[in-house]
Enzyme design. Sequence first.
Site, short mmCIF file in Angstrom:
data_model
loop_
_atom_site.label_atom_id
_atom_site.label_comp_id
_atom_site.label_asym_id
_atom_site.label_seq_id
_atom_site.Cartn_x
_atom_site.Cartn_y
_atom_site.Cartn_z
N ARG A 1 -15.64 35.25 56.77
CA ARG A 1 -16.32 34.18 57.52
C ARG A 1 -17.60 33.72 56.81
O ARG A 1 -18.16 32.69 57.15
CB ARG A 1 -16.66 34.66 58.94
CG ARG A 1 -15.42 34.96 59.78
CD ARG A 1 -15.81 35.41 61.18
NE ARG A 1 -14.66 35.73 62.01
CZ ARG A 1 -13.95 34.86 62.71
NH1 ARG A 1 -14.27 33.57 62.69
NH2 ARG A 1 -12.92 35.25 63.45
N GLU B 1 -16.09 22.87 68.80
CA GLU B 1 -14.67 22.97 69.18
C GLU B 1 -14.59 23.14 70.70
O GLU B 1 -15.12 24.11 71.24
CB GLU B 1 -14.01 24.17 68.51
CG GLU B 1 -12.54 24.33 68.91
CD GLU B 1 -11.88 25.57 68.33
OE1 GLU B 1 -10.71 25.48 67.94
OE2 GLU B 1 -12.53 26.63 68.28
N TRP B 2 -13.93 22.20 71.36
CA TRP B 2 -13.67 22.38 72.79
C TRP B 2 -12.36 23.12 72.95
O TRP B 2 -11.30 22.56 72.72
CB TRP B 2 -13.64 21.05 73.53
CG TRP B 2 -13.43 21.24 75.03
CD1 TRP B 2 -13.63 22.38 75.74
CD2 TRP B 2 -12.96 20.26 75.97
NE1 TRP B 2 -13.33 22.19 77.07
CE2 TRP B 2 -12.92 20.89 77.23
CE3 TRP B 2 -12.59 18.93 75.85
CZ2 TRP B 2 -12.49 20.23 78.39
CZ3 TRP B 2 -12.17 18.26 77.00
CH2 TRP B 2 -12.13 18.91 78.25
N ARG B 3 -12.47 24.40 73.33
CA ARG B 3 -11.29 25.21 73.61
C ARG B 3 -10.84 24.91 75.04
O ARG B 3 -11.19 25.57 75.99
CB ARG B 3 -11.63 26.69 73.42
CG ARG B 3 -11.60 27.16 71.97
CD ARG B 3 -10.17 27.24 71.42
NE ARG B 3 -9.36 28.12 72.24
CZ ARG B 3 -9.28 29.46 72.08
NH1 ARG B 3 -9.95 30.05 71.11
NH2 ARG B 3 -8.53 30.17 72.88
N HIS C 1 -2.20 31.41 63.71
CA HIS C 1 -2.99 32.62 63.99
C HIS C 1 -2.07 33.82 64.12
O HIS C 1 -1.09 33.76 64.86
CB HIS C 1 -3.78 32.45 65.29
CG HIS C 1 -4.65 31.23 65.29
ND1 HIS C 1 -4.13 29.97 65.47
CD2 HIS C 1 -5.98 31.08 65.08
CE1 HIS C 1 -5.13 29.09 65.38
NE2 HIS C 1 -6.24 29.73 65.14
N SER D 1 -14.92 33.14 70.82
CA SER D 1 -13.57 32.78 71.24
C SER D 1 -12.52 33.52 70.42
O SER D 1 -11.33 33.37 70.65
CB SER D 1 -13.36 31.27 71.13
OG SER D 1 -13.41 30.86 69.79
N ARG E 1 -5.45 26.20 72.50
CA ARG E 1 -4.83 27.33 71.81
C ARG E 1 -3.76 27.92 72.72
O ARG E 1 -4.05 28.36 73.83
CB ARG E 1 -5.90 28.39 71.48
CG ARG E 1 -5.38 29.62 70.76
CD ARG E 1 -4.85 29.33 69.38
NE ARG E 1 -5.85 28.71 68.51
CZ ARG E 1 -5.70 27.50 67.97
NH1 ARG E 1 -4.59 26.80 68.17
NH2 ARG E 1 -6.64 26.99 67.20
N GLN F 1 -16.32 36.71 65.36
CA GLN F 1 -17.24 35.57 65.22
C GLN F 1 -18.69 36.05 65.24
O GLN F 1 -19.06 36.88 66.06
CB GLN F 1 -17.00 34.54 66.32
CG GLN F 1 -15.76 33.71 66.08
CD GLN F 1 -15.50 32.70 67.19
OE1 GLN F 1 -16.25 32.62 68.15
NE2 GLN F 1 -14.42 31.96 67.05
N LYS G 1 -5.30 25.43 58.41
CA LYS G 1 -6.11 26.58 58.86
C LYS G 1 -5.22 27.78 59.17
O LYS G 1 -4.19 27.64 59.84
CB LYS G 1 -6.88 26.19 60.13
CG LYS G 1 -7.64 27.36 60.77
CD LYS G 1 -8.10 27.05 62.19
CE LYS G 1 -8.67 28.30 62.85
NZ LYS G 1 -8.89 28.13 64.30
#
Length: 252
Positions: free
Chosen positions: A212, A46-48, A143, A231, A82, A235, A170
């Site tokens: 998770r 994932e490129w944030r 989120h 991120s 985001r 995590q 999601k």
Amino acid sequence: MNKVVVKNVTFGEGAPKICVPMVGKTVAALKEEAEMLKTIDLDVVEWRVDFFEDVKDLVKVKAALDEIRAILPETPILFTFRSAKEGGELAVSDEFYFELNETLAGTGKIDLVDVELFNEEADVLRLIETAHKNNVKVVMSNHDFDKTPAKEEIVSRLTRMEALGADLPKIAVMPKSAGDVLTLLDATNTVSEKANQPIITMSMAGTGVISRLAGEVFGSAMTFGAAKKASAPGQIDVNELRHVLDLLHKQF
């Protein structure tokens, strides 16, 4: 349930797929991250892009993506800006948010794009259409960093995402208690039993860490691990994550 196939990764079967975020601020940092991720057992990167210092310059964003893609030619890339309102690094106008995502969806260099649910519906639908025209799958997201909504609300949001055309709905929520984690897992189980699309869910922070890991049990198709800098709260290190997911998968 439909399976979602992106390059060599199939969502909706087997163990949850592992996604690792890239959070580099500069092209040099992103290249370094990409080289490191090349050595790791992961499924999606994932490129944030909200961490990228030149995010407001679309030419520079596309150039950075070219560099990432050159290093990771076969890895599925999820492109994510985001927004600040959903816990991201930067506040931008709605107009820019959609311009950025539509432009990058048209490059042929990304495989998935994150689209936040809580935007103008017409804008969301247009972005989904652009993505799908370019063979880009849509991760539609929401989120809540403050709380865990009621089960019915979680179910409602995920169901709404699918109705709008998301390939992978999601939701990520913040637990205040173990009971909140159970609420998220219960909602996940309920939706995954009737949904047409695979879903992605998580309960954040340390309290929610079981969510998770237990995606294969309750019906979440992807989980996020950290290679360097997390991120989002909770995590897990990607190598530990793969070990636990494999352990659980063997019992199925």
